[in-house]
Every structure is written in structure tokens, then in C-alpha cells.
Write a protein that holds these residues in place. Structure first.
Motif, PDB file in Angstrom:
ATOM      1  N   ASP A  32      39.114  65.362  26.898  1.00  6.92           N
ATOM      2  CA  ASP A  32      40.386  65.960  26.512  1.00  6.92           C
ATOM      3  C   ASP A  32      40.146  66.962  25.386  1.00  6.92           C
ATOM      4  O   ASP A  32      39.935  66.578  24.237  1.00  6.92           O
ATOM      5  N   PRO A  33      40.186  68.251  25.700  1.00  7.51           N
ATOM      6  CA  PRO A  33      39.925  69.262  24.678  1.00  7.51           C
ATOM      7  C   PRO A  33      40.909  69.202  23.514  1.00  7.51           C
ATOM      8  O   PRO A  33      40.575  69.586  22.405  1.00  7.51           O
ATOM      9  N   ASP A  34      42.133  68.708  23.754  1.00  7.34           N
ATOM     10  CA  ASP A  34      43.106  68.589  22.666  1.00  7.34           C
ATOM     11  C   ASP A  34      42.626  67.609  21.599  1.00  7.34           C
ATOM     12  O   ASP A  34      42.880  67.802  20.411  1.00  7.34           O
ATOM     13  N   MET A  35      41.934  66.536  22.004  1.00  8.82           N
ATOM     14  CA  MET A  35      41.387  65.590  21.025  1.00  8.82           C
ATOM     15  C   MET A  35      40.338  66.266  20.156  1.00  8.82           C
ATOM     16  O   MET A  35      40.340  66.108  18.940  1.00  8.82           O
ATOM     17  N   LEU A  77      43.217  58.316  20.777  1.00 11.46           N
ATOM     18  CA  LEU A  77      42.104  58.975  20.104  1.00 11.46           C
ATOM     19  C   LEU A  77      41.136  57.940  19.525  1.00 11.46           C
ATOM     20  O   LEU A  77      39.922  58.083  19.639  1.00 11.46           O
ATOM     21  N   ALA A  78      41.673  56.867  18.942  1.00  8.85           N
ATOM     22  CA  ALA A  78      40.821  55.810  18.375  1.00  8.85           C
ATOM     23  C   ALA A  78      39.959  55.164  19.451  1.00  8.85           C
ATOM     24  O   ALA A  78      38.819  54.786  19.194  1.00  8.85           O
ATOM     25  N   GLN A  79      40.469  55.064  20.667  1.00  9.39           N
ATOM     26  CA  GLN A  79      39.683  54.507  21.770  1.00  9.39           C
ATOM     27  C   GLN A  79      38.551  55.442  22.166  1.00  9.39           C
ATOM     28  O   GLN A  79      37.487  55.003  22.596  1.00  9.39           O
ATOM     29  N   ALA A  80      38.745  56.738  22.017  1.00 16.02           N
ATOM     30  CA  ALA A  80      37.754  57.729  22.443  1.00 16.02           C
ATOM     31  C   ALA A  80      36.643  57.938  21.415  1.00 16.02           C
ATOM     32  O   ALA A  80      35.564  58.423  21.761  1.00 16.02           O
ATOM     33  N   MET A  81      36.891  57.554  20.168  1.00 11.02           N
ATOM     34  CA  MET A  81      35.915  57.777  19.098  1.00 11.02           C
ATOM     35  C   MET A  81      34.938  56.607  19.014  1.00 11.02           C
ATOM     36  O   MET A  81      35.348  55.451  19.022  1.00 11.02           O
ATOM     37  N   ARG A  82      33.640  56.909  18.902  1.00 12.54           N
ATOM     38  CA  ARG A  82      32.604  55.878  18.769  1.00 12.54           C
ATOM     39  C   ARG A  82      32.053  55.913  17.344  1.00 12.54           C
ATOM     40  O   ARG A  82      31.751  56.978  16.805  1.00 12.54           O
ATOM     41  N   ILE A  83      31.926  54.725  16.781  1.00 11.35           N
ATOM     42  CA  ILE A  83      31.480  54.556  15.405  1.00 11.35           C
ATOM     43  C   ILE A  83      30.185  53.759  15.405  1.00 11.35           C
ATOM     44  O   ILE A  83      30.103  52.715  16.053  1.00 11.35           O
TER      45      ILE A  83
END
Length: 90
Positions: A32-35, A77-83
Motif C-alpha cells: 500500500d503506497p499510502d502507508m 499500519l501497525a500490522q504491516a510494520m515489522r520490529i
């Protein structure tokens, strides 16, 4: 590696980490480019230190401190981010 394997270390979705976790932002889904645009507008970059300071239930926002500023991040967005959490305190 020589076998074309990438050692990503121990990562988890920002959405699944408990409050108080400190880690390093290492990856985000680029579907998702918006993210990607939103993260850029907020000044969030790969390698940034992220601390989870709170969360709302039922897919609500995850409250974070990224470097020096506080920022709520929506559930998708939190689901798409890896930490990366390996070697860091939770």
C-alpha cells in the motif's frame, strides 16, 4: 548469504507486541503506497527506535514513541510494520 537467504533476525508485527516493548523498525509491507507515504510524512524511517507506549483494544491504534516524538499508528499500519526485538528489552 551465498544461498540467497536473508537473516532478518527476530521480528514481530508492531501490532502484536506488548506495551513497553522497545525495538527497531526494520520492514513494512509495500503493498500500500499510502502507508509508505504516511510513514515518510511522519519522518519514520527504517532503523528508527520504536517504543510501544500504549494501545487501544479491538484493532485500535498503537501508541508509539519513535525517536523523540509520540505517534498513534492505526491498526492496519501497525500490522504491516515489522520490529526487530532480538537483544532488546520488552
Amino acid at each position: 548469504t551465498a544461498q540467497f537467504e536473508i537473516d532478518e533476525g527476530q521480528t514481530a508485527s508492531l501490532d502484536e507486541l506488548p506495551t513497553g516493548t522497545v525495538g527497531r523498525f526494520v520492514r513494512v509491507s509495500d503493498s500500500d503506497p499510502d502507508m509508505l507515504r504516511y510513514l515518510s510524512e511522519q519522518g519514520i524511517e527504517l532503523g528508527d527506535r520504536v517504543e510501544i507506549t500504549g494501545r487501544q483494544p479491538f484493532g485500535g491504534p498503537v501508541f508509539t514513541r519513535v525517536d523523540d516524538h509520540e505517534l498513534p499508528l492505526g491498526g492496519q499500519l501497525a500490522q504491516a510494520m515489522r520490529i526487530e526485538v532480538k537483544g532488546l528489552r520488552r
